[in-house]
Design an enzyme around this catalytic site. Structure first.
Site, PDB file in Angstrom:
ATOM      1  N   HIS A 247       0.817  -1.219  -0.091  1.00  0.00           N
ATOM      2  CA  HIS A 247       0.102  -0.058   0.132  1.00  0.00           C
ATOM      3  C   HIS A 247       0.869   1.288  -0.060  1.00  0.00           C
ATOM      4  O   HIS A 247       1.828   1.492   0.875  1.00  0.00           O
ATOM      5  CB  HIS A 247      -0.887   0.037   1.098  1.00  0.00           C
ATOM      6  CG  HIS A 247      -1.916  -1.183   1.270  1.00  0.00           C
ATOM      7  ND1 HIS A 247      -2.461  -1.643   2.236  1.00  0.00           N
ATOM      8  CD2 HIS A 247      -2.564  -1.807   0.080  1.00  0.00           C
ATOM      9  CE1 HIS A 247      -3.261  -2.597   1.891  1.00  0.00           C
ATOM     10  NE2 HIS A 247      -3.360  -2.967   0.629  1.00  0.00           N
ATOM     11  N   GLU A 250       1.613   3.859   3.155  1.00  0.00           N
ATOM     12  CA  GLU A 250       2.373   3.159   4.489  1.00  0.00           C
ATOM     13  C   GLU A 250       3.651   3.297   4.344  1.00  0.00           C
ATOM     14  O   GLU A 250       4.347   2.241   4.517  1.00  0.00           O
ATOM     15  CB  GLU A 250       1.431   1.726   4.540  1.00  0.00           C
ATOM     16  CG  GLU A 250       0.027   1.767   4.593  1.00  0.00           C
ATOM     17  CD  GLU A 250      -0.356   0.235   4.773  1.00  0.00           C
ATOM     18  OE1 GLU A 250       0.769  -0.852   4.547  1.00  0.00           O
ATOM     19  OE2 GLU A 250      -1.507  -0.044   4.916  1.00  0.00           O
ATOM     20  N   HIS A 345       3.104  -3.700   6.861  1.00  0.00           N
ATOM     21  CA  HIS A 345       2.259  -2.525   6.753  1.00  0.00           C
ATOM     22  C   HIS A 345       2.311  -1.617   7.838  1.00  0.00           C
ATOM     23  O   HIS A 345       2.788  -1.958   8.963  1.00  0.00           O
ATOM     24  CB  HIS A 345       0.784  -3.438   6.559  1.00  0.00           C
ATOM     25  CG  HIS A 345       0.629  -3.921   5.498  1.00  0.00           C
ATOM     26  ND1 HIS A 345      -0.237  -3.711   4.191  1.00  0.00           N
ATOM     27  CD2 HIS A 345       0.873  -5.304   4.935  1.00  0.00           C
ATOM     28  CE1 HIS A 345      -0.049  -4.456   3.257  1.00  0.00           C
ATOM     29  NE2 HIS A 345       0.479  -5.642   3.817  1.00  0.00           N
ATOM     30  N   GLU A 418       1.942  -5.298  11.475  1.00  0.00           N
ATOM     31  CA  GLU A 418       1.392  -3.797  11.387  1.00  0.00           C
ATOM     32  C   GLU A 418       2.263  -2.934  12.247  1.00  0.00           C
ATOM     33  O   GLU A 418       2.343  -3.476  13.608  1.00  0.00           O
ATOM     34  CB  GLU A 418      -0.246  -3.814  11.376  1.00  0.00           C
ATOM     35  CG  GLU A 418      -0.942  -4.819  10.658  1.00  0.00           C
ATOM     36  CD  GLU A 418      -1.495  -4.020   9.464  1.00  0.00           C
ATOM     37  OE1 GLU A 418      -1.283  -2.769   9.655  1.00  0.00           O
ATOM     38  OE2 GLU A 418      -1.958  -4.450   8.371  1.00  0.00           O
TER      39      GLU A 418
END
Length: 635
Positions: A247, A250, A345, A418
């Site tokens: 993404h 990010e 991420h 994450e």
């Protein structure tokens, strides 16, 4: 040089503009973004004056679609959606110049598509200027996130700011940006720095739709002897695959990946062990086109790169197609075995760092899958176990985590790591400490340490011996600086002499207890009765036996003037018991009187008793009164 781009803050005037595109960008960086747009008050035209703000986002990773003046100092800003996909609008990165000294403004970002975020929990935009190039977060008291009735009930992010220098160019961003050009520059630097000692190899895995490089780093020092092994002998080489930046918004994930790369190619002993035993395959930027264009989530074609792993083709997502081919090749190899596929991420709705995993019907595989997150939680102080989740959600079927666990071998552990865009909780669980670039690098280093701990836990790597660890620590501090006041004379420590393993004799006079001066019939707190202690052969008559029943008739056998612990009293008791009387006699028989001639008296210590003092009731002088009362009782 390849990948070098100009900083958007290098130009210091609205009339000067440098080339902000990298050499291989084809000039499409400003697609849909504002480009040197000057906002004038109503009724004014002609040459712009100081205070007529100039907005620009036509540079790499920039995103700002429109700006409007809605008040004397209030501006409504509209984010540009992802290319070919109007759903995602969250990332922003733009510059403002042509400001006036001490000019106050209020910026309203009015079309954010993600209402569940951390702006209400401490996340604030970043700002820097051409004279102060270090990123700083805006104070929380100047940032507001709310539902606005003036904007049809949409959520609005408002932040106030004061421009303090007229010549500066100010840049505002959601998070620390990490561009495609920065990655290329960083890889060029570490590639030139490694010299003859090749600790990693760099190659281009595939070209993106806009002809940008998708780099693949291979970090290992596995010997040729190890490479000659095969899977049948279970002596294969273990591979760890790291994916990042699927993404484009990010950016913190790229900082985590850079921290991991710096650690693995460095001189740390843990990095050396990992390089000598395992192979790391790292793809630091899976979606370079989306990163360059300033998209929030999608690539050039408007497709989410972490939701199309199961349907991606070489024509729409050549990056995913190449990565999947690499994974299948390694998984089908007789020499290599993939142990981990970790997708990095950044999260904009939760604090801290945490892991998403999978669920399996095989209980043993699921238990093995839980080991790594627990080890990572012990190594990372910013880890939040409450946010960790293991699922098999159908909506995530196209993610890298789900694709790896379903399409690859059962030995593969696939996770999504994450890290928050805002910060992490401290030990009290309430205070939030915001991340910076060093904090993200630390997460990458903790990931490498956890990998070493995991392989030691499953007995792939041997545990270090304590003496070796101590020896390394001594060697590390061998050349440490010592103060000049310390004497250089070394004194030899003599060994402690061996002492006999026997109990030392105890004298009654050494005990802190009180003694009665009277005989066996003297007063005591136990009613004058004492236990009758039988003497074992070879033992002293003073050896204690506790919790014996005291007989009331025992006093009749004690000779006046002698204590009941004397051997003469015990002898009288024994003689009485031999004739069927005394304590040990038969029931119903009258005890006989035995007369024994006593020899010369021997000085025997009197009966001891303890004095109990309640220390809680002691005051000044009460101890003396208490001791006087004891003396009076004794008299």
């Amino acid at each position: 040089m390849l990948g070098i781009a100009c900083d958007p803050l290098q130009h210091t005037s609205m009339y000067e503009r440098g080339s902000d595109d990298s050499e291989d960008s084809d000039g499409e960086g400003g697609l849909g973004n504002v480009s040197r747009v000057i906002i004038r008050p109503p009724g004014q035209s002609g040459k712009a004056k100081r205070g007529h703000l100039c907005f620009d986002a036509a540079f790499e990773t920039g995103n700002l679609g429109k700006a409007e003046l809605v008040g004397e100092f209030e501006y409504d800003l509209f984010l540009r959606p992802d290319t070919c996909n109007p759903r995602f609008r969250f990332w922003f990165n733009f510059t403002v110049d042509n400001v006036k000294q001490d000019q106050r403004v209020l910026f309203n970002i009015v079309n954010i598509s993600k209402s569940r975020n951390l702006f209400a929990s401490g996340l604030t935009p970043l700002v820097k200027s051409s004279s102060r190039p270090k990123w700083q977060r805006l104070p929380k008291r100047q940032v507001f996130f709310y539902r606005s009735a003036m904007h049809q009930g949409h959520y609005v992010l408002s932040f106030a700011f004061i421009f303090d220098k007229e010549e500066d160019v100010y840049q505002f961003c959601l998070a620390w940006p990490y561009s495609y050009s920065r990655l290329q520059s960083y890889l060029n630097v570490i590639d030139a720095r490694q010299g003859s000692d090749k600790r990693f190899t760099r190659c281009v895995l595939v070209k993106s739709l806009q002809n940008r490089n998708v780099d693949l780093l291979t970090i290992d020092h596995v010997t040729q002897k190890q490479r000659s092994t095969n899977r049948l002998d279970r002596s294969f080489i273990r591979v760890i695959v790291i994916l990042c930046r699927s993404h484009s918004s990010e950016a913190p994930a790229s900082h985590v990946c850079q921290g991991l790369i710096e650690f693995l190619v460095g001189n740390h002993p843990i990095a050396a062990v990992l390089r000598d035993n395992f192979v790391f395959k790292i793809v630091p930027m899976v979606n370079p086109d989306g990163v360059f264009l300033g998209n929030n989530r999608c690539n050039l074609m408007g497709q989410d790169m972490n939701r199309n792993w199961h349907i991606g083709s070489e024509f729409t997502q050549p990056e995913l197609h190449a990565v999947k081919g690499m994974l299948r090749e390694l998984d089908n190899s007789d020499t290599y075995q993939i142990d981990f596929v970790i997708d990095l991420h950044a999260n904009s709705s939760m604090h801290g760092c945490f892991i998403y995993g999978n669920t399996y019907e095989d209980v043993y595989r699921y238990e093995r899958h839980l080991v790594f997150p627990r080890l990572f939680a012990s190594n990372a102080p910013d880890y939040v176990a409450d946010h960790t989740m293991f699922n098999a959600d159908e909506r995530k079927a196209g993610s890298a985590r789900r694709f790896s666990c379903e399409r690859l071998s059962d030995t593969v552990n696939a996770y999504t790591l994450e890290v928050s865009m805002a910060g992490h909780y401290l030990k009290d669980g309430k205070t939030v400490s915001l991340y910076n670039e060093d904090g993200y690098y630390r997460v990458g280093r903790n990931l490498a340490r956890t990998l070493l701990q995991y392989y030691r836990f499953i007995n792939i790597l041997p545990m270090p011996i304590v003496t070796e660890v101590r020896g390394k620590r001594r060697g590390r501090n061998r050349h440490a600086h010592h103060s000049r006041s310390r004497s250089k004379t070394r004194y030899e420590v003599k060994p402690r002499p061996k002492t006999p393993r026997c109990h030392a004799p105890i004298a009654y006079t050494n005990l802190s207890i009180c003694y009665d001066s009277g005989g066996g019939g003297g007063s005591s707190d136990e009613g004058g009765f004492s236990p009758v202690r039988p003497i074992a052969p070879g033992s002293s008559c003073f050896s204690g036996c506790r919790n014996y029943r005291r007989a009331a008739t025992a006093s009749s056998f004690l000779t006046p003037g002698h204590d009941q612990y004397s051997p003469f009293s015990l002898g009288a008791i024994k003689a009485g018991s031999d004739q069927g009387g005394g304590v040990g006699g038969a029931r119903g028989k009258k005890s006989a009187t035995v007369t024994i001639e006593l020899p010369t008296p021997v000085n025997v210590p009197p009966k001891p008793y303890l004095s109990i003092i309640d220390l809680n009731q002691l005051t000044r002088g009460s101890l003396k009164l208490k001791s006087n009362s004891f003396d009076a009782d004794r008299r």
